[in-house]
Design a protein around this motif. Structure first.
Motif, PDB file in Angstrom:
ATOM      1  N   HIS A   1       0.840  -1.197   0.000  1.00 10.21           N
ATOM      2  CA  HIS A   1       0.000   0.000   0.000  1.00 10.21           C
ATOM      3  C   HIS A   1       0.877   1.251   0.000  1.00 10.21           C
ATOM      4  O   HIS A   1       1.840   1.348   0.752  1.00 10.21           O
ATOM      5  CB  HIS A   1      -0.919   0.017   1.222  1.00 10.21           C
ATOM      6  CG  HIS A   1      -1.977  -1.030   1.192  1.00 10.21           C
ATOM      7  ND1 HIS A   1      -2.934  -1.087   0.203  1.00 10.21           N
ATOM      8  CD2 HIS A   1      -2.235  -2.066   2.028  1.00 10.21           C
ATOM      9  CE1 HIS A   1      -3.752  -2.099   0.433  1.00 10.21           C
ATOM     10  NE2 HIS A   1      -3.339  -2.718   1.532  1.00 10.21           N
TER      11      HIS A   1
ATOM     12  N   THR B   1      -4.454   8.871   1.069  1.00  7.20           N
ATOM     13  CA  THR B   1      -4.479   7.433   0.864  1.00  7.20           C
ATOM     14  C   THR B   1      -5.794   7.029   0.207  1.00  7.20           C
ATOM     15  O   THR B   1      -6.764   7.801   0.195  1.00  7.20           O
ATOM     16  CB  THR B   1      -4.344   6.672   2.198  1.00  7.20           C
ATOM     17  OG1 THR B   1      -5.628   6.589   2.848  1.00  7.20           O
ATOM     18  CG2 THR B   1      -3.358   7.347   3.144  1.00  7.20           C
ATOM     19  N   ARG B   2      -5.861   5.803  -0.283  1.00  6.87           N
ATOM     20  CA  ARG B   2      -7.088   5.299  -0.909  1.00  6.87           C
ATOM     21  C   ARG B   2      -8.176   5.032   0.125  1.00  6.87           C
ATOM     22  O   ARG B   2      -9.351   4.876  -0.224  1.00  6.87           O
ATOM     23  CB  ARG B   2      -6.786   4.027  -1.696  1.00  6.87           C
ATOM     24  CG  ARG B   2      -6.223   2.903  -0.852  1.00  6.87           C
ATOM     25  CD  ARG B   2      -5.951   1.668  -1.665  1.00  6.87           C
ATOM     26  NE  ARG B   2      -7.182   1.061  -2.161  1.00  6.87           N
ATOM     27  CZ  ARG B   2      -7.248  -0.143  -2.703  1.00  6.87           C
ATOM     28  NH1 ARG B   2      -6.139  -0.856  -2.857  1.00  6.87           N
ATOM     29  NH2 ARG B   2      -8.386  -0.632  -3.107  1.00  6.87           N
TER      30      ARG B   2
END
Length: 201
Positions: free
Chosen positions: A90, A118-119
């Motif tokens: 990640h 971030t996602r």
């Protein structure tokens, strides 16, 4: 070049390369052994700052304002990309606006907004610190990181010894989850202490 070691067997390396007077790039690696809260785990720490896994980061810093050039404050903009090693890999983007006001040669203040993207959501905090030089060879640096969104409050206290213009040793105590980028925005469950050696080539 920086090398740091922390009592919980964490460590970090930082390499900075100056491409011009106003711009440099940096590469860093951090092994984090800080503990997440077992009863209420933080999802960002679980995903991006997993215990026992190493983070690699690369970024750059651009100087926008400088007191030495007559500006009221000195301001740098830093942008980096970080990724945890392992199966998930990640990644996240970290930005920081580094603002410093030097009152004189002995005292300076810092106020740095920090953002991680971030996602799974974004994180924002603000770092406040001062550098107080007690004599030409030693200064103390108290720092507090304040949560704005999805971060955690934490603090650190650093004693900086200037052995020469090219060699600096920091000793510190902190409850910050880590020392670089996103890791600075979170709190560790335990107080930790460590040492950081800086060599300017």
């Amino acid at each position: 070049f920086n090398y740091g070691h922390i009592n919980n067997k964490s460590d970090f390396y930082v390499l900075k390369l100056g491409l011009s007077k106003d711009f440099n790039i940096d590469f860093s690696s951090e092994l984090n052994n800080s503990k997440n809260n077992i009863n209420n785990p933080n999802k960002f720490k679980s995903i991006y700052l997993e215990k026992g896994k190493r983070n690699f980061r690369g970024g750059g810093t651009l100087q926008i304002l400088s007191q030495s050039r007559g500006d009221i404050i000195s301001t740098n903009f830093r942008l980096s990309y970080g990724e945890i090693l392992g199966g998930s890999r990640h990644g996240y983007i970290f930005t920081e606006v580094i603002n410093q006001y030097s009152r004189n040669d002995w005292l300076s203040f810092n106020l740095n907004p920090q953002f991680s993207y971030t996602r799974f959501g974004n994180i924002s905090s603000i770092s406040s610190s001062l550098n107080w030089r007690l004599n030409p060879k030693f200064e103390i640096i108290p720092e507090a990181n304040i949560n704005l969104h999805n971060a955690e409050n934490n603090f650190s206290l650093t004693g900086r010894t200037l052995l020469s213009e090219k060699i600096i040793i920091d000793t510190f105590v902190s409850n910050s989850f880590g020392v670089r980028d996103m890791a600075k925005q979170f709190k560790s469950e335990n107080i930790k202490y460590g040492v950081n050696l800086k060599i300017r080539l």
